[in-house]
Enzyme design. Structure first.
Site, PDB file in Angstrom:
ATOM      1  N   CYS A   1       5.060  -8.272  -1.140  1.00 52.47           N
ATOM      2  CA  CYS A   1       5.427  -9.671  -0.915  1.00 52.47           C
ATOM      3  C   CYS A   1       5.184 -10.572  -2.134  1.00 52.47           C
ATOM      4  CB  CYS A   1       4.662 -10.218   0.283  1.00 52.47           C
ATOM      5  SG  CYS A   1       2.894  -9.840   0.255  1.00 52.47           S
TER       6      CYS A   1
ATOM      7  N   HIS B   1       3.663 -17.312  -0.809  1.00 52.37           N
ATOM      8  CA  HIS B   1       3.069 -16.867  -2.076  1.00 52.37           C
ATOM      9  C   HIS B   1       3.790 -17.583  -3.233  1.00 52.37           C
ATOM     10  CE1 HIS B   1       0.863 -14.005   0.153  1.00 52.37           C
ATOM     11  NE2 HIS B   1       1.408 -12.880  -0.248  1.00 52.37           N
TER      12      HIS B   1
HETATM   13  P1  NAP Z   1      -2.155  -6.085  10.307  1.00 50.10           P
HETATM   14  O1  NAP Z   1      -2.075  -7.456  10.859  1.00 50.10           O
HETATM   15  O2  NAP Z   1      -3.486  -5.520   9.973  1.00 50.10           O
HETATM   16  O3  NAP Z   1      -1.411  -5.068  11.349  1.00 50.10           O
HETATM   17  C1  NAP Z   1      -1.491  -3.662  11.213  1.00 50.10           C
HETATM   18  C2  NAP Z   1      -0.730  -2.966  12.339  1.00 50.10           C
HETATM   19  O4  NAP Z   1      -0.848  -1.527  12.165  1.00 50.10           O
HETATM   20  C3  NAP Z   1      -1.241  -3.274  13.744  1.00 50.10           C
HETATM   21  O5  NAP Z   1      -0.134  -3.352  14.632  1.00 50.10           O
HETATM   22  C4  NAP Z   1      -2.079  -2.034  14.110  1.00 50.10           C
HETATM   23  O6  NAP Z   1      -2.108  -1.764  15.492  1.00 50.10           O
HETATM   24  C5  NAP Z   1      -1.275  -0.954  13.418  1.00 50.10           C
HETATM   25  N1  NAP Z   1      -2.088   0.242  13.149  1.00 50.10           N
HETATM   26  C6  NAP Z   1      -3.237   0.322  12.431  1.00 50.10           C
HETATM   27  N2  NAP Z   1      -3.702   1.601  12.415  1.00 50.10           N
HETATM   28  C7  NAP Z   1      -2.832   2.336  13.154  1.00 50.10           C
HETATM   29  C8  NAP Z   1      -2.737   3.699  13.520  1.00 50.10           C
HETATM   30  N3  NAP Z   1      -3.656   4.601  13.120  1.00 50.10           N
HETATM   31  N4  NAP Z   1      -1.689   4.112  14.276  1.00 50.10           N
HETATM   32  C9  NAP Z   1      -0.754   3.234  14.698  1.00 50.10           C
HETATM   33  N5  NAP Z   1      -0.786   1.912  14.391  1.00 50.10           N
HETATM   34  C10 NAP Z   1      -1.794   1.462  13.618  1.00 50.10           C
HETATM   35  O7  NAP Z   1      -1.289  -5.965   8.974  1.00 50.10           O
HETATM   36  P2  NAP Z   1       0.015  -6.830   8.507  1.00 50.10           P
HETATM   37  O8  NAP Z   1      -0.364  -7.952   7.650  1.00 50.10           O
HETATM   38  O9  NAP Z   1       0.869  -7.065   9.697  1.00 50.10           O
HETATM   39  O10 NAP Z   1       0.716  -5.791   7.517  1.00 50.10           O
HETATM   40  C11 NAP Z   1       1.426  -4.666   7.996  1.00 50.10           C
HETATM   41  C12 NAP Z   1       1.992  -3.900   6.812  1.00 50.10           C
HETATM   42  O11 NAP Z   1       2.906  -4.743   6.093  1.00 50.10           O
HETATM   43  C13 NAP Z   1       0.918  -3.459   5.803  1.00 50.10           C
HETATM   44  O12 NAP Z   1       1.266  -2.184   5.286  1.00 50.10           O
HETATM   45  C14 NAP Z   1       1.009  -4.527   4.727  1.00 50.10           C
HETATM   46  O13 NAP Z   1       0.580  -4.076   3.470  1.00 50.10           O
HETATM   47  C15 NAP Z   1       2.500  -4.850   4.725  1.00 50.10           C
HETATM   48  N6  NAP Z   1       2.869  -6.188   4.268  1.00 50.10           N
HETATM   49  C16 NAP Z   1       2.261  -7.291   4.788  1.00 50.10           C
HETATM   50  C17 NAP Z   1       2.670  -8.558   4.360  1.00 50.10           C
HETATM   51  C18 NAP Z   1       2.080  -9.838   4.903  1.00 50.10           C
HETATM   52  O14 NAP Z   1       2.478 -10.924   4.436  1.00 50.10           O
HETATM   53  N7  NAP Z   1       1.141  -9.797   5.830  1.00 50.10           N
HETATM   54  C19 NAP Z   1       3.687  -8.673   3.412  1.00 50.10           C
HETATM   55  C20 NAP Z   1       4.279  -7.530   2.918  1.00 50.10           C
HETATM   56  C21 NAP Z   1       3.875  -6.298   3.361  1.00 50.10           C
HETATM   57  P3  NAP Z   1      -3.388  -2.189  16.420  1.00 50.10           P
HETATM   58  O15 NAP Z   1      -3.319  -3.674  16.606  1.00 50.10           O
HETATM   59  O16 NAP Z   1      -3.136  -1.423  17.688  1.00 50.10           O
HETATM   60  O17 NAP Z   1      -4.628  -1.759  15.698  1.00 50.10           O
END
Ligand code: NAP
Length: 329
Positions: free
Chosen positions: A140, A225
């Site tokens: 991002c 960002h």
């Molecule tokens: P987050 O809020 O921490 O959410 C993570 C998700 O992954 C939750 O739904 C969680 O489910 C699930 N998860 C974790 N461990 C798991 C497992 N072992 N098996 C199945 N599901 C699992 O993270 P986020 O910010 O949404 O980011 C998600 C992805 O997008 C990451 O790879 C991040 O680097 C990428 N990203 C994020 C952004 C941003 O602006 N936030 C931007 C670009 C890319 P539970 O709730 O059930 O634990």
């Protein structure tokens, strides 16, 4: 045509953005929500508190496991955290699913398109005819920079870039960084963000020799960002031509999620700001300002994009729209 999709990691910050953005989408319908064992079998609103404005539109849907045998949709959007994505996404691709991911593990893998649909739509051809694949959208932090540099690189060639980020807290997911680190503070990024910002634009812009030096810092704003960019071009075009090239740049396909104009070039010296500009173009536009001569390189400017929409869920949806437009999906 309606295509049913599943969301892997539906309970997280980006997963919720997918749910929000796909409501009323002209092609994609959210059929399945998947997350970790912690959430499986719970109603969506029990598995995770809804953290976006408005009602949770799928509150009663039951959360499924991230297991290919549990999912009927042929297209999955992945908002999994990196560790889970590393094993879950290849399992889905091997089972014949189209996996459109936000996670980092396969972005730089050979044969995996790292796509911004307005910038390098031709890389989508790498998955044509494949029965199951992973397609990634970029980190991002550099998306505003990479989109703004794309028209400059095409016309004049970009040789080197120094970039510093001012990144929102939602970029770290939920609960993200601790309040101790973020309240009344700015926080140099402790992870490998700088390496991603330095490497991914080379793949997207087909510019293996482009040198990028990045410094990444988290600041206490919710979304958006901002990056400060200094770029060295092969020539020194007039600033007005640089501004005009950015302002005129749009992708070759009219996609539902891709705004026109794609890059809004402002004159104000105190913009862009996350508060006023992150939601431009429904969170999919890039805002640029302060396009000025750089004393060290050729040109400097600020650029901003919404990290969780353009930088994550919205970007992946636009990638899927491109696949539909090209007849790949
Ligand atoms: P987050 O809020 O921490 O959410 C993570 C998700 O992954 C939750 O739904 C969680 O489910 C699930 N998860 C974790 N461990 C798991 C497992 N072992 N098996 C199945 N599901 C699992 O993270 P986020 O910010 O949404 O980011 C998600 C992805 O997008 C990451 O790879 C991040 O680097 C990428 N990203 C994020 C952004 C941003 O602006 N936030 C931007 C670009 C890319 P539970 O709730 O059930 O634990």
């Amino acid at each position: 045509m309606t295509i049913d999709v599943a969301i892997l990691g539906a309970t997280g910050m980006v997963g919720q953005r997918f749910v929000q953005l796909l409501q009323g989408h002209p092609v994609f319908r959210v059929a399945e929500l998947c997350a970790s064992e912690r959430s499986v079998g719970k109603r969506y609103e029990e598995a995770a508190a809804w953290r976006l404005p408005g009602e949770n539109p799928l509150a009663d849907q039951v959360v499924l496991p991230c297991d290919p045998s549990a999912v009927r949709s042929s297209v999955v959007f992945s908002a999994l955290d990196s560790a889970a994505a590393r094993t879950v996404e290849p399992a889905f691709a091997a089972a014949g699913f189209a996996v459109l991911t936000n996670a980092a593990p396969f972005r730089m893998a050979e044969g995996v398109p790292l796509l911004i649909p307005e910038v390098n739509p031709e890389h989508a051809e790498w998955v044509r005819g494949k029965n199951g694949f992973i397609m990634a959208n970029p980190n991002c932090t550099h998306q505003a920079m990479t989109i703004a540099l794309a028209p400059l690189h095409r016309r004049w060639g970009v040789e080197a870039v120094c970039v510093a980020s001012y990144q929102a807290v939602s970029g770290a997911g939920y609960p993200g960084e601790s309040a101790w680190d973020m309240i009344g503070n700015v926080h140099p990024h402790p992870g490998d963000e700088e390496e991603k910002v330095a490497s991914e634009p080379r793949k997207i812009l087909d510019a293996p020799d482009l040198r990028i030096s990045a410094r990444c810092v988290r600041v206490p704003v919710p979304d958006g960002h901002l990056v400060a960019v200094q770029a060295k071009l092969r020539t020194e075009p007039p600033l007005d031509e640089l501004r005009a090239a950015m302002a005129a740049f749009v992708g070759p396909y009219a996609l539902p999620s891709s705004p026109r104009p794609l890059i809004r070039v402002l004159e104000q010296r105190d913009r862009p700001t996350p508060k006023l500009d992150a939601d431009r173009g429904n969170g999919m536009a890039v805002t640029v300002s302060r396009v000025e001569r750089c004393e060290v390189f050729t040109v400097k400017f600020f650029a901003l994009a919404h990290n969780a929409i353009r930088g994550a869920a919205g970007g992946a949806i636009a990638n899927a729209e491109l696949l539909v437009e090209k007849g790949i999906l």
